[in-house]
Design a protein around this motif. Structure first.
Motif, PDB file in Angstrom:
ATOM      1  N   HIS A  69       0.811  -1.242   0.001  1.00  0.00           N
ATOM      2  CA  HIS A  69       0.017   0.078   0.051  1.00  0.00           C
ATOM      3  C   HIS A  69       0.792   1.161   0.029  1.00  0.00           C
ATOM      4  O   HIS A  69       1.816   1.213   0.940  1.00  0.00           O
ATOM      5  CB  HIS A  69      -1.045  -0.101   1.183  1.00  0.00           C
ATOM      6  CG  HIS A  69      -2.067  -0.840   1.140  1.00  0.00           C
ATOM      7  ND1 HIS A  69      -2.800  -1.338   2.343  1.00  0.00           N
ATOM      8  CD2 HIS A  69      -2.626  -1.693   0.280  1.00  0.00           C
ATOM      9  CE1 HIS A  69      -3.845  -2.132   1.992  1.00  0.00           C
ATOM     10  NE2 HIS A  69      -3.482  -2.422   0.727  1.00  0.00           N
ATOM     11  N   ILE A  70       0.724   2.125  -0.870  1.00  0.00           N
ATOM     12  CA  ILE A  70       1.348   3.494  -0.972  1.00  0.00           C
ATOM     13  C   ILE A  70       0.247   4.417  -0.103  1.00  0.00           C
ATOM     14  O   ILE A  70      -0.684   4.716  -0.946  1.00  0.00           O
ATOM     15  CB  ILE A  70       1.597   3.941  -2.405  1.00  0.00           C
ATOM     16  CG1 ILE A  70       2.464   2.655  -3.285  1.00  0.00           C
ATOM     17  CG2 ILE A  70       2.175   5.207  -2.654  1.00  0.00           C
ATOM     18  CD1 ILE A  70       3.679   2.153  -2.629  1.00  0.00           C
ATOM     19  N   SER A  71       0.900   4.858   0.984  1.00  0.00           N
ATOM     20  CA  SER A  71      -0.138   5.769   1.640  1.00  0.00           C
ATOM     21  C   SER A  71       0.406   7.450   1.653  1.00  0.00           C
ATOM     22  O   SER A  71       1.655   7.581   1.103  1.00  0.00           O
ATOM     23  CB  SER A  71       0.008   5.306   3.014  1.00  0.00           C
ATOM     24  OG  SER A  71       1.189   5.542   3.672  1.00  0.00           O
ATOM     25  N   ASP A  72      -0.585   8.185   2.116  1.00  0.00           N
ATOM     26  CA  ASP A  72      -0.081   9.722   2.315  1.00  0.00           C
ATOM     27  C   ASP A  72       1.114   9.322   3.388  1.00  0.00           C
ATOM     28  O   ASP A  72       1.318   8.422   4.293  1.00  0.00           O
ATOM     29  CB  ASP A  72      -1.336  10.409   2.519  1.00  0.00           C
ATOM     30  CG  ASP A  72      -1.868   9.963   4.097  1.00  0.00           C
ATOM     31  OD1 ASP A  72      -1.579   8.966   4.423  1.00  0.00           O
ATOM     32  OD2 ASP A  72      -2.817  10.766   4.494  1.00  0.00           O
ATOM     33  N   LEU A  73       1.908  10.595   3.475  1.00  0.00           N
ATOM     34  CA  LEU A  73       2.956  10.534   4.371  1.00  0.00           C
ATOM     35  C   LEU A  73       2.999  11.867   5.324  1.00  0.00           C
ATOM     36  O   LEU A  73       2.357  12.905   4.809  1.00  0.00           O
ATOM     37  CB  LEU A  73       4.205  10.704   3.664  1.00  0.00           C
ATOM     38  CG  LEU A  73       4.726   9.664   2.367  1.00  0.00           C
ATOM     39  CD1 LEU A  73       5.640   9.820   1.725  1.00  0.00           C
ATOM     40  CD2 LEU A  73       4.584   8.268   3.263  1.00  0.00           C
ATOM     41  N   LYS A  74       3.593  11.639   6.463  1.00  0.00           N
ATOM     42  CA  LYS A  74       3.642  12.903   7.376  1.00  0.00           C
ATOM     43  C   LYS A  74       4.636  13.874   6.840  1.00  0.00           C
ATOM     44  O   LYS A  74       5.667  13.358   6.404  1.00  0.00           O
ATOM     45  CB  LYS A  74       4.180  12.350   8.681  1.00  0.00           C
ATOM     46  CG  LYS A  74       4.041  13.220   9.885  1.00  0.00           C
ATOM     47  CD  LYS A  74       4.081  12.480  11.281  1.00  0.00           C
ATOM     48  CE  LYS A  74       5.471  12.388  11.411  1.00  0.00           C
ATOM     49  NZ  LYS A  74       6.174  11.354  12.434  1.00  0.00           N
ATOM     50  N   ALA A  75       4.344  14.903   6.907  1.00  0.00           N
ATOM     51  CA  ALA A  75       5.326  16.143   6.287  1.00  0.00           C
ATOM     52  C   ALA A  75       6.319  16.294   7.129  1.00  0.00           C
ATOM     53  O   ALA A  75       6.021  16.512   8.313  1.00  0.00           O
ATOM     54  CB  ALA A  75       4.707  17.354   6.042  1.00  0.00           C
ATOM     55  N   PRO A  76       7.417  16.041   6.678  1.00  0.00           N
ATOM     56  CA  PRO A  76       8.904  16.578   7.485  1.00  0.00           C
ATOM     57  C   PRO A  76       8.755  17.836   7.793  1.00  0.00           C
ATOM     58  O   PRO A  76       8.228  18.918   7.323  1.00  0.00           O
ATOM     59  CB  PRO A  76       9.944  15.844   7.061  1.00  0.00           C
ATOM     60  CG  PRO A  76       9.413  15.960   5.391  1.00  0.00           C
ATOM     61  CD  PRO A  76       8.013  15.834   5.374  1.00  0.00           C
TER      62      PRO A  76
END
Ligand SMILES: [Fe+2]
Ligand SMILES: [Fe+2]
Length: 173
Positions: A69-76
């Motif tokens: 699964h390719i998910s949204d990511l937390k912004a660094p």
């Protein structure tokens, strides 16, 4: 076939590796804007490596009959304060990733998934090297202190500080 629990744990690690790539990309951009050319190149390269770690997991999950699964990511974050602080955060981030890999390995043992356990040994070895590399860099930064000439040389040489040279400098690893 992967058990649902192993598949979920692998997907969680896919996200961790993807977020790591974003963290180092953000560090690369910050360093570039600050004129720290060598440090910036080091971080761009590190970001690419994390993406490679992620892709390797994606391929593995799909090959074993799962669905990566390719998910949204937390912004660094975008500001790292100082390059010293940035490398400290890199070190702490690698320890976080090592713990995450260890948890994943633990799940494969509980699920008796020895194929995935075997596959993950590459990541276990990689984390030992990455932690050693980060520690080597922090040691160098401590030696430099606030010396501008030292920072100039560090920025010039940091790209040469490879995982291999770090391993040689930390033979106990
Ligand atoms: Fe990684
Ligand atoms: Fe890493």
């Amino acid at each position: 076939m992967l058990s649902q629990r192993v598949e979920k744990a692998l997907n969680d690690q896919i996200r961790v590796e993807a977020e790591s790539s974003q963290v180092y990309l953000s560090m690369a951009s910050w360093a570039e804007v600050k004129g720290l050319e060598g440090i910036s190149q080091f971080m761009y390269k590190h970001s690419d490596e994390e993406r490679m770690h992620m892709l390797k997991l994606v391929k593995y999950v799909n090959e074993r009959g799962g669905h990566a699964h390719i998910s949204d990511l937390k912004a660094p974050k975008t500001d790292f304060g100082s390059f010293q602080n940035m490398f400290q955060e890199l070190y702490e981030h690698e320890i976080f990733v090592s713990n995450s890999i260890n948890e994943l390995v633990h799940v494969t043992l509980e699920e008796k998934d020895y194929a995935t356990h075997n596959f993950l040994q590459w990541y276990v070895a990689e984390q030992i090297e990455e932690e050693a590399l980060a520690r080597t860099i922090l040691d160098k930064i401590n030696l430099i202190g606030n010396d501008k000439g030292g920072l100039y040389l560090f920025d010039r040489d940091v790209q040469q500080i490879t995982v291999e040279s770090a391993a040689a400098a930390n033979p106990e690893e």
